[in-house]
Structures are given as structure tokens and as C-alpha cells.
Design a protein around this motif. Structure first.
Motif, PDB file in Angstrom:
ATOM      1  N   ARG A   1      13.519 -16.293  66.370  1.00 24.93           N
ATOM      2  CA  ARG A   1      13.630 -16.581  67.797  1.00 24.93           C
ATOM      3  C   ARG A   1      14.937 -16.017  68.355  1.00 24.93           C
ATOM      4  NH1 ARG A   1      16.296 -20.275  70.700  1.00 24.93           N
ATOM      5  NH2 ARG A   1      16.957 -21.430  68.849  1.00 24.93           N
ATOM      6  N   LEU A   2      16.026 -16.229  67.641  1.00 23.61           N
ATOM      7  CA  LEU A   2      17.318 -15.728  68.108  1.00 23.61           C
ATOM      8  C   LEU A   2      17.377 -14.206  68.084  1.00 23.61           C
ATOM      9  CD1 LEU A   2      19.596 -18.378  66.378  1.00 23.61           C
ATOM     10  CD2 LEU A   2      19.258 -18.083  68.830  1.00 23.61           C
ATOM     11  N   VAL A   3      16.782 -13.601  67.081  1.00 25.45           N
ATOM     12  CA  VAL A   3      16.747 -12.143  67.020  1.00 25.45           C
ATOM     13  C   VAL A   3      15.959 -11.579  68.205  1.00 25.45           C
ATOM     14  CG1 VAL A   3      15.817 -10.190  65.730  1.00 25.45           C
ATOM     15  CG2 VAL A   3      17.087 -11.976  64.525  1.00 25.45           C
ATOM     16  N   LEU A   4      14.816 -12.169  68.487  1.00 25.10           N
ATOM     17  CA  LEU A   4      13.980 -11.676  69.583  1.00 25.10           C
ATOM     18  C   LEU A   4      14.669 -11.835  70.935  1.00 25.10           C
ATOM     19  CD1 LEU A   4      10.557 -13.062  68.335  1.00 25.10           C
ATOM     20  CD2 LEU A   4      11.185 -10.648  68.530  1.00 25.10           C
ATOM     21  N   GLU A   5      15.446 -12.893  71.101  1.00 21.51           N
ATOM     22  CA  GLU A   5      16.177 -13.076  72.344  1.00 21.51           C
ATOM     23  C   GLU A   5      17.326 -12.076  72.455  1.00 21.51           C
ATOM     24  OE1 GLU A   5      17.308 -17.147  72.352  1.00 21.51           O
ATOM     25  OE2 GLU A   5      15.309 -17.881  72.853  1.00 21.51           O
ATOM     26  N   SER A   6      17.879 -11.684  71.318  1.00 20.82           N
ATOM     27  CA  SER A   6      18.994 -10.736  71.336  1.00 20.82           C
ATOM     28  C   SER A   6      18.521  -9.306  71.555  1.00 20.82           C
ATOM     29  CB  SER A   6      19.770 -10.815  70.018  1.00 20.82           C
ATOM     30  OG  SER A   6      20.351 -12.089  69.837  1.00 20.82           O
TER      31      SER A   6
ATOM     32  N   LEU B   1      28.366 -15.097  65.549  1.00 20.30           N
ATOM     33  CA  LEU B   1      27.820 -16.242  64.824  1.00 20.30           C
ATOM     34  C   LEU B   1      26.745 -16.953  65.644  1.00 20.30           C
ATOM     35  CD1 LEU B   1      30.961 -17.984  63.278  1.00 20.30           C
ATOM     36  CD2 LEU B   1      29.256 -16.601  62.101  1.00 20.30           C
ATOM     37  N   TYR B   2      25.647 -17.291  64.986  1.00 18.38           N
ATOM     38  CA  TYR B   2      24.596 -18.109  65.587  1.00 18.38           C
ATOM     39  C   TYR B   2      24.331 -19.305  64.677  1.00 18.38           C
ATOM     40  CZ  TYR B   2      23.295 -14.101  68.546  1.00 18.38           C
ATOM     41  OH  TYR B   2      23.297 -13.073  69.454  1.00 18.38           O
ATOM     42  N   LEU B   3      24.148 -20.448  65.283  1.00 16.58           N
ATOM     43  CA  LEU B   3      23.713 -21.620  64.541  1.00 16.58           C
ATOM     44  C   LEU B   3      22.205 -21.771  64.711  1.00 16.58           C
ATOM     45  CD1 LEU B   3      24.310 -24.206  62.912  1.00 16.58           C
ATOM     46  CD2 LEU B   3      24.670 -25.380  65.096  1.00 16.58           C
ATOM     47  N   VAL B   4      21.494 -21.889  63.588  1.00 13.18           N
ATOM     48  CA  VAL B   4      20.043 -22.080  63.605  1.00 13.18           C
ATOM     49  C   VAL B   4      19.777 -23.542  63.248  1.00 13.18           C
ATOM     50  CG1 VAL B   4      17.830 -21.315  62.673  1.00 13.18           C
ATOM     51  CG2 VAL B   4      19.734 -19.694  62.838  1.00 13.18           C
TER      52      VAL B   4
ATOM     53  N   LEU C   1      11.857 -12.653  54.707  1.00 12.61           N
ATOM     54  CA  LEU C   1      10.453 -12.248  54.808  1.00 12.61           C
ATOM     55  C   LEU C   1       9.725 -13.039  55.889  1.00 12.61           C
ATOM     56  CD1 LEU C   1       9.646 -11.867  51.008  1.00 12.61           C
ATOM     57  CD2 LEU C   1      10.000 -10.033  52.672  1.00 12.61           C
ATOM     58  N   VAL C   2      10.074 -14.313  56.054  1.00 17.14           N
ATOM     59  CA  VAL C   2       9.477 -15.106  57.135  1.00 17.14           C
ATOM     60  C   VAL C   2       9.885 -14.522  58.492  1.00 17.14           C
ATOM     61  CG1 VAL C   2       9.395 -17.375  58.236  1.00 17.14           C
ATOM     62  CG2 VAL C   2       9.354 -17.201  55.745  1.00 17.14           C
ATOM     63  N   VAL C   3      11.137 -14.102  58.590  1.00 17.85           N
ATOM     64  CA  VAL C   3      11.585 -13.471  59.838  1.00 17.85           C
ATOM     65  C   VAL C   3      10.736 -12.235  60.138  1.00 17.85           C
ATOM     66  CG1 VAL C   3      13.522 -12.355  61.021  1.00 17.85           C
ATOM     67  CG2 VAL C   3      13.944 -14.340  59.560  1.00 17.85           C
ATOM     68  N   LEU C   4      10.470 -11.426  59.126  1.00 21.76           N
ATOM     69  CA  LEU C   4       9.640 -10.238  59.330  1.00 21.76           C
ATOM     70  C   LEU C   4       8.253 -10.603  59.851  1.00 21.76           C
ATOM     71  CD1 LEU C   4      10.366  -7.894  56.271  1.00 21.76           C
ATOM     72  CD2 LEU C   4      11.407  -7.879  58.546  1.00 21.76           C
ATOM     73  N   GLU C   5       7.692 -11.693  59.352  1.00 24.27           N
ATOM     74  CA  GLU C   5       6.372 -12.126  59.840  1.00 24.27           C
ATOM     75  C   GLU C   5       6.385 -12.306  61.353  1.00 24.27           C
ATOM     76  OE1 GLU C   5       3.894 -15.097  57.716  1.00 24.27           O
ATOM     77  OE2 GLU C   5       5.738 -15.417  56.553  1.00 24.27           O
TER      78      GLU C   5
END
Length: 490
Positions: A36-41, A197-200, A62-66
Motif C-alpha cells: 500500500r505504501l509503495v503504491l502511494e509513493s 522511513l515508513y512505519l507499517v 513476495l507478498v508485496v509482488l503479488e
């Protein structure tokens, strides 16, 4: 919530498992949060390549890649070891992804994103092959191809607790730390390897119930920017008096005053000498007065901002300034030349609880020469122990501290903010937040976050590069930064 060591983080995870949390569900939640954070960035889809190790950190990647693939990204992964040597969860997530490993980088438009999933918090010591080779490959692609490196939890090759980078450590542009921030991420030595830095947040991994240094993000301070009431008016937004600018330095005054407007102030009044020809935006009230120090302090403001481009004052003006500052109890941002004046005349002890100071490292060294060589967090903590003010020490990982000892680390911004005028904008934004009624530490923290996030938006949404980002770009994108905080996107 403070940071945690590797041992403390493992204890948090083990407690979650004892409570019945499934490790696979935890991996899926972490991967979804990172995606989610990657897509917003990166609003435009591109190519994402995960560099994965044997452990569960690789499964997170790998979950991020999905998730990225579902949103139109081209995806690939490069493993350090054969499938039979990977953790059970990482093998399962690889099969679920349903693609084979790729030795090359897929071609295509959009950003090239490299996910560092080589090592997690359990690793220590220098990187060894084959991990060292993959880390070197990421670093090379970052240098030669303009790739963006995103580290999952922490960059591989960084000590979790000390932040010291081992030889060959991954240089990340953003680090997405899962659940609770790791102590080493805040060390001065880690700054150049961690990037943004991002907090997840992961509800199943609650932070320890204790005070301590905190990362500034909406998840940690969710109620700080509530929506304005429908009957709100400019008097509720607050009035800011700006004492700044001198002939030849009027740009600093204009940027500061405009920062006050963009930061939400209802009324900004800028006090200038009669011969100052500055022409700020028409929404700013300008007063050209011969006795502007007196006029600025007499003005019935909710907050004052003093210093950007103020220039050299005459001895009578210095005396008047120090007298009026000592007698005034309004919330006041002291920046730039105001701080240099206090340092040059040995008046640092004049700082009081209503003062928010915003020095860059050079100004801080003049204010406290004996603290300038210490680690930044230690220097900030010692300074506010001596002087009952709020301190915002600018730089990578801007740190905010108040007399209570509460340290707050700002994660937003980028190296493109190393340009003239950014501090002037920040001072104005902080003044607006003070005028709106925020406590000094909250105003400083929010101001730093908003300006850093706005500069990020200038790149992700405004088409700028780090090299071309200006203070004016930061002003333009402040509205989007406010929305990001309010909607808890970052």
C-alpha cells in the motif's frame, strides 16, 4: 511508543504466536501494508524485482509482488538460494505468486523498484555470499540504472540495534519497518542506508507500552489534525506576525510568510523596513514600518515567526529585540538570524517554553558548541535539558524535542530539500500551527512532517527530481501533504 531492539521484536512476535496469531497471516498483513505504501509513493506502475533470502523476510517481499502485480506492475524475483533451502512460508508465497526466478531485469516503462528481502532482524555481521553479491547488484542498479531500493523492515547489512552498516550493506531509498520501529534505524550511522522511513502498522504486533523516542507519522498521532468545524473562520485559524527579511533577503521573508498561509493561518502579517521592496502574494498583509521590531511585538498575534533573512541589526535594535523577546509570552518560532543573534551575544539562556527554535546543524553548533559533535539524538536531549524550549534540529531525520525529553524523529523529505528557502517555509508553517493552538512540540513535529512530505509530493506528483526541487515546490504541494496526514496515508 519507542523503538525496539531485535530481541524485543522477537519477543513481540513470539507473544503474538502464543496468542494464536498465524505466521502466514502475519506475513500477508505485513506484505499488504508495505505494498500500500509503495503504491502511494509510486502512482505510475513500473517494474518491481524482489531480491530474497532464505528467511521470512523474502516471503514478505513476495507478498508485496503479488499486490503490485494486481495493480499493473511487472514483477520478478531473484533468490539467494534454491527453493528447497527457503523457509516454509517463503516457499509457499513463491508458489502462490506463480512465477519463476528471473536472472535479469524485465524491460518496460515506469520506475524500477528493487525490494530488499534478503535479511531480517535476526541476521548479524557482514554480508556473506551469495547475499553479498545480490546486495552489490542492488546497489549497482541504484547507481547505474536509477533504480529505487525499498528495504523490508531494515536494509540488509545494517545492525538492527546499533544501526552500524557492515561492508557491502544495501543502500535503500526507503525502509518500510514492520510493526514497531527498530532501534538501529534512528542511528546517525544508518541514515545514508535507510533513506525515507515508513512505519507499517500491524495490529497483531503491538508496540511495547512505554515512553521513548517516536517516529512521526499519522498512525502514532491520529487525532492531531481533525477536520475544521463547518462554522470555522479566519479568526479561529490564528494570526501570525512575521519579522523577517532585510534588503537583499526579501525572498526569505516571502517564503516564510507564504509558508504561514499554506500552513493554515487565517491572517499573516509581514513586518518590513520601509526600503524593503518585497512583493509577496496579495493574501499576505505587509507593513513597512521604521520601527518594525516594536511593531511586530506590539501586534496582537497568536504566534510570531522571527528570523528568516532578518539580517544584521544595529546595537539599539539588538537591545530592543532582546528586551521585547524576554517580555513576550506569545508562542514564537525563532529561526536563522534570530538564533545567530542569540548565539553571538551570549543570550541562549533567554530561551523559554514559549520558544520553538529551528536551527540547522551550523546554527545549532553556534548555539551549543560543546554539543555539536555528539550524536544528534543525544545533543538534542541535552540541549532541552539546559534550555526550557522546544528544539527542532533540521537535517536528515529532523529531531524534535521539548523539555519533557520526548524525542520525535521525522521520516519525511529527501536530499532535494538541501536548497535555499526550505527552512524559511518550515518556520512559517510551524508559526501557523502554533497560531492554530498546537503545542510547540506538536507544531514542530507536524511542520517538519508536512514540509518533508510536500517535497516528496513534488517528485511523485509534481514531476520534479531531487536536483530540481525548490522551496517553492514545497509550498505548492503542502495541501496534498495535509491530506496525506489527515487520511493517514503515510
Amino acid at each position: 511508543m519507542g523503538w525496539v531492539t531485535a530481541g524485543e521484536m522477537r519477543a513481540i512476535e513470539e507473544a503474538a504466536f502464543r496468542d494464536g496469531v498465524d505466521a502466514g497471516d502475519l506475513m500477508d498483513a505485513a506484505g499488504a501494508g508495505i505494498a500500500r505504501l509503495v503504491l502511494e509513493s509510486f502512482p505510475t506502475p513500473g517494474t518491481a524485482v524482489a531480491f530474497i533470502g532464505k528467511g521470512n523476510n523474502g516471503g514478505d517481499a513476495l507478498v508485496v509482488l503479488e499486490h503490485l502485480r494486481k495493480c499493473g506492475w511487472r514483477v520478478a524475483f531473484r533468490p539467494s538460494h534454491p527453493e528447497t533451502e527457503r523457509s516454509i512460508l517463503t516457499r509457499q508465497r513463491g508458489r502462490r505468486l506463480g512465477i519463476g526466478e528471473s536472472p535479469g531485469i524485465p524491460d518496460g516503462p515506469g520506475p524500477l523498484l528493487l525490494l530488499d528481502g534478503l535479511l531480517g532482524i535476526g541476521a548479524g555481521g557482514p554480508l556473506r555470499e551469495p547475499l553479498a553479491g545480490l546486495a552489490a547488484g542492488m546497489n549497482e542498479l541504484r547507481t547505474t540504472r536509477g533504480a529505487i531500493v525499498a528495504a523490508i523492515d531494515l536494509p540488509s547489512g545494517i545492525d538492527t540495534d546499533s544501526g552500524e552498516p557492515y561492508e557491502g550493506a544495501v543502500v535503500a531509498d526507503l525502509t518500510l519497518t514492520i510493526g514497531v520501529p527498530k532501534r538501529g534505524l534512528f542511528a546517525d550511522a544508518a541514515t545514508n542506508h535507510c533513506g525515507r522511513l515508513y512505519l507499517v502498522p500491524v495490529p497483531e504486533l503491538p508496540p511495547p507500552d512505554r515512553t521513548g523516542p517516536r517516529i512521526t507519522c499519522p498512525a502514532n498521532f491520529p487525532d492531531l489534525l481533525p477536520p475544521r468545524p463547518h462554522d470555522f473562520h479566519k479568526g479561529n485559524a490564528g494570526r501570525v506576525a512575521v519579522l523577517a527579511g532585510s534588503p537583499g533577503m526579501s525572498g526569505a521573508a516571502e517564503l516564510c510568510a507564504t509558508g504561514g498561509l499554506r500552513g493554515g493561518a487565517g491572517l499573516v502579517t509581514l513586518f518590513l523596513d520601509p526600503d524593503n521592496l518585497a512583493r509577496p502574494t496579495p493574501e499576505i498583509m505587509v507593513r513597512h514600518v521604521s520601527r518594525r521590531i516594536e511593531a511586530a511585538f506590539d501586534f496582537a498575534a497568536d504566534a510570531r515567526v522571527i528570523g528568516p533573512g532578518l539580517g544584521t541589526l544595529t546595537p539599539p535594535q539588538i537591545e530592543q529585540f532582546l528586551e521585547r523577546l524576554a517580555a513576550d509570552d506569545r508562542p514564537t518560532v525563532l529561526d536563522a538570524d534570530a538564533l545567530n543573534l542569540l548565539a553571538a551575544h551570549g543570550k541562549v539562556d533567554a530561551l523559554r517554553p514559549n520558544h520553538l527554535i529551528t536551527p540547522h546543524p551550523g546554527e545549532f553548533a553556534r548555539l551549543a558548541p560543546d554539543l555539536a559533535g555528539l550524536p544528534r539524538a543525544d545533543a538534542v536531549a541535552r540541549f532541552v535539558d539546559r534550555h526550557p524550549c522546544t528544539l527542532l534540529l533540521k537535517g536528515a531525520r529532523t529531531i524534535v524535542a521539548a523539555e519533557s525529553g520526548d524525542l520525535r524523529f521525522n521520516p519525511t523529505g529527501h536530499a532535494g530539500m538541501a536548497s535555499g528557502g526550505q527552512g524559511d517555509v518550515l518556520a512559517g508553517v510551524c508559526g501557523a500551527l502554533l497560531a492554530a493552538g498546537h503545542a510547540s512540540a506538536d507544531a514542530a513535529m507536524l511542520g517538519a512532517w508536512l514540509c518533508g512530505r510536500s517535497a516528496e509530493r513534488a517528485i511523485s506528483h509534481g514531476g520534479q527530481s531531487e536536483e530540481s526541487c525548490t522551496a517553492g515546490d514545497t509550498l505548492v504541494h503542502l495541501g496534498g501533504a495535509f491530506l496525506d496526514w489527515r487520511e493517514q496515508r503515510r
